[in-house]
Design an enzyme around this catalytic site. Sequence first.
Site, PDB file in Angstrom:
ATOM      1  N   GLU A  62       7.200   0.898   9.257  1.00 35.32           N
ATOM      2  CA  GLU A  62       6.388   0.553   8.093  1.00 35.32           C
ATOM      3  C   GLU A  62       7.284   0.519   6.872  1.00 35.32           C
ATOM      4  O   GLU A  62       8.185   1.342   6.727  1.00 35.32           O
ATOM      5  CB  GLU A  62       5.245   1.544   7.866  1.00 35.32           C
ATOM      6  CG  GLU A  62       4.438   1.198   6.612  1.00 35.32           C
ATOM      7  CD  GLU A  62       3.077   1.873   6.547  1.00 35.32           C
ATOM      8  OE1 GLU A  62       2.239   1.422   5.754  1.00 35.32           O
ATOM      9  OE2 GLU A  62       2.850   2.850   7.287  1.00 35.32           O
ATOM     10  N   CYS A 272      -0.634   1.377   6.683  1.00 32.85           N
ATOM     11  CA  CYS A 272      -1.486   1.144   5.518  1.00 32.85           C
ATOM     12  C   CYS A 272      -1.202  -0.190   4.839  1.00 32.85           C
ATOM     13  O   CYS A 272      -2.094  -0.770   4.220  1.00 32.85           O
ATOM     14  CB  CYS A 272      -1.311   2.283   4.518  1.00 32.85           C
ATOM     15  SG  CYS A 272      -1.988   3.859   5.097  1.00 32.85           S
ATOM     16  N   ASN A 403      -6.020  -0.878  11.005  1.00 30.53           N
ATOM     17  CA  ASN A 403      -5.255   0.366  10.881  1.00 30.53           C
ATOM     18  C   ASN A 403      -6.035   1.384  10.067  1.00 30.53           C
ATOM     19  O   ASN A 403      -6.346   1.159   8.897  1.00 30.53           O
ATOM     20  CB  ASN A 403      -3.925   0.089  10.180  1.00 30.53           C
ATOM     21  CG  ASN A 403      -3.098   1.352   9.996  1.00 30.53           C
ATOM     22  OD1 ASN A 403      -2.422   1.802  10.909  1.00 30.53           O
ATOM     23  ND2 ASN A 403      -3.155   1.945   8.803  1.00 30.53           N
ATOM     24  N   GLU A 404      -6.398   2.494  10.700  1.00 36.04           N
ATOM     25  CA  GLU A 404      -6.973   3.665  10.031  1.00 36.04           C
ATOM     26  C   GLU A 404      -8.189   3.344   9.160  1.00 36.04           C
ATOM     27  O   GLU A 404      -8.365   3.884   8.064  1.00 36.04           O
ATOM     28  CB  GLU A 404      -5.913   4.377   9.187  1.00 36.04           C
ATOM     29  CG  GLU A 404      -4.800   4.983   9.997  1.00 36.04           C
ATOM     30  CD  GLU A 404      -3.871   5.856   9.170  1.00 36.04           C
ATOM     31  OE1 GLU A 404      -4.196   6.131   8.001  1.00 36.04           O
ATOM     32  OE2 GLU A 404      -2.818   6.252   9.693  1.00 36.04           O
TER      33      GLU A 404
END
Length: 853
Positions: A62, A272, A403-404
């Site tokens: 990331e 994120c 994602n999340e």
Amino acid sequence: MNDFSRRDVLRIASAFGVTSALAPLGVSAATAAADASGYSLSIDPTRRGPAISDTMYGIFFEDINRAADGGIYAELVQNRSFEYSPVDNSSYTPLTAWTTTSIGGATGTAEVIDDADRLNERNRHYLRLDLDGNGGAAGAYGVTNAGYNSGMCLERGKKYDFSVWARTDRERGTPLTVTLSDESEASLTAKPLRLELRGDRWVKYTGTFVARASSTTGRLTVAAGGAGTVRLDMVSLFPRETYLNRPNGMRKDLAEKIAALEPAFLRFPGGCIVNTGSMYPYEAPDWERYRSYQWKDTIGPVEQRATNANFWGYNQSYGLGYYEYFRFAEDIGAMPLPVVPALVTGCGENHVTEDPELLRHYVQDTLDLIEFANGPATSTWGRKRAEMGHPEPFGLTHIGVGNEENLPEAFFERFTQFRKAIEAEYPEITVISNSGPDDSGPIFERAWELNRSANVDMVDEHYYNNPQWFLANNDRYDSYDRNGPQVFLGEYASKDNRFFNSLAEAAYMTGLERNADIVKLASYAPLLANVDYVQWRPDLIWFDNRTSWGSTSYETQKLFMTNVGDEVVPSDASSTPAPETPITGAIGLSTWATSAAYDDVTVTAADGRTLFDDDFSGGDARWTRATGRGSWSVENGAYIQHDTAAENTMVTAGDPTWSNYDLHVTATKRSGSEGFLVAFGVTDTGNYYWWNLGGWGNTRSVVEKATGGTRQTLVGDDTRIETGREYDLRIEIRGRQVTLFLDGKKWGGFTDDKVAEPFRQVVTRDHDTGELIVKVVNAQDSQARTRIDLGKQVRVAPVARLTTLQGDPDAVNTVDAQPIRPSQSTLPGVSNSFTHTFPAHSITFMRIRVKSA
């Protein structure tokens, strides 16, 4: 009795550089220290456990901590296309990392422009130099770039390729002088580059430097002579030597450290950052204006790629794009695993894009991505790949969606549409869902319920916890449904970079391997951290502009990733006796970005005695400002925290030896974004439990346990807190069992009785070598004297190979010293039953060669 000859023994020994198997570097199998704890380890080599996936361990990249620009992407110029903006970071200007420069007294002006003369629609800003024409033939006016960190790192004798897109309005042309110097303005090359700009259209100009000196404070200056107007864009300085000498490639030392892990997969481009971004500043269809990470922005010539705001607070250039990710995965022998946005934000944000046309566009983009990776060179997107230099498919087999996300219902509705479209056109692709941002709680449970009911193939779990959690949850996957989705542990780490964190992670990884039938992929995160731009720790690999080094967790991950084995061998070890102690500690009140009033605090022992009682009629003298944050005062008989910006404003009271008590308090939210934080079992500011009501922007409520300053969730739901309403809170503590009551009704409860077991093990089989790999973690202060029994149905080589990580649990690998490094040795005296002492605070991989009896 075994059938290994002395020649076999010596050959095994020499593989580890030991000249005599009778005089090993390691501890003798018969040696046991007086202070060692006694353990037993039984292994049955005749039985077979779960096969271990070829993709078991990989890496997650990331762009956080300047991992891409200023990190593994080898470009040395920061803000090379003048696209930095205060919209993306309030400290930015279009000339961030640049300063104006005058040579020989020349003057002029430098301004970043966005108009019709731009390089292209996606690279909109450029630098305009208006030159006054003074300073004579040697005069020049321009700009200097300082790169990242303290400056550009240049090495003597190495080549550096310069390029710039430029145009001039002077018919006779404009001289451009390009120099490399250090912070003191001393030249780092034998002579400058001298280029002649001609024509008022964009042209790429190039040249090469050879550094005559080394520096970590290098500066690149680009200056134009004469009069008139010069336009510059995409100013680049690239080391010729990149990983595998790829153009537009990776910084060599960082890529080599990643390759040394032998990762089985590469998850990219992030977590994120996938669902977030900025907006284009011009009119465009919504699917172009919604600036989540869009892969099509990141391919093709770099000067035609968009830039974007990074979730982590800085601008990202997309010079490192999807093509480079796929190519890097191929270069290091890893399976590519891209993640695409699902149009539901995550990572603490709660936003859903409702536009069905936008969703349709993103689904199609994902299908196009698969074609870009796997399609023939004759297909639309396969042709794009071929034009970039890779006519053969990349062999994509897995893709993650989202994602999340904190909104499981909204996410899964959209995930289902992605999955349906992908499976219809590419049924061979595994489509990976996720379970939100935590290891447990209402979001996690609902996400898993949705994934199970829809027979999703694989679920991506993320969690970051303290070392005790990892030591206590080795059995996490033992009870997972073997008929349900498989697990991709896409992000995990123990919250620090000390060796004790690595020991806890290693202990946990033995549980991942033991459950290899359900856990198919796992990757530590984050991967990279630039020491001057740290936004998150822990991190696996640290670097500055000159060098890089692996953390203690890097050494741990490398040991596991390069010694996986092919299948689990059933084994069983004794455990460490657990002390039976109750939850003990004082009480506390706190807030998080919220003003709240507390009153009528009482603590009552289980036998009915009043231990503490405060209605604040006498002030707050009995309370201690534990964190020093916030603005506390007693008003109208209530204890009020006023500051709606302060986080964790904890005040404490009472006796840290209290146990078996009831805590009662009334609480009212006055203003702010969250609710209440009521603490119990407080021993100090880093060790406590608290009931977090209305946390995460008043979206959920949980009980968290803090150990050493890091918190983990024990139980939770979606309770929200209303402003102006008085709540009655009661917490009942009995031994290690806690029950919580909200307005007289049971809200939830838990028993915190998991043992942080310091002695963990798993055994795997390496088919190629015929060895058992006995992996033992001893995360305690004492040695572990262990009786190892292999049964009587195999022949055992008398010498084992050892690789050990051992050291001070507080040790940290830094640029100056890396105390945690693997040591290799041999161990004689091995037999079907033998004793070995595992050092305190150690990770040991013992390779034992066996044959069927």
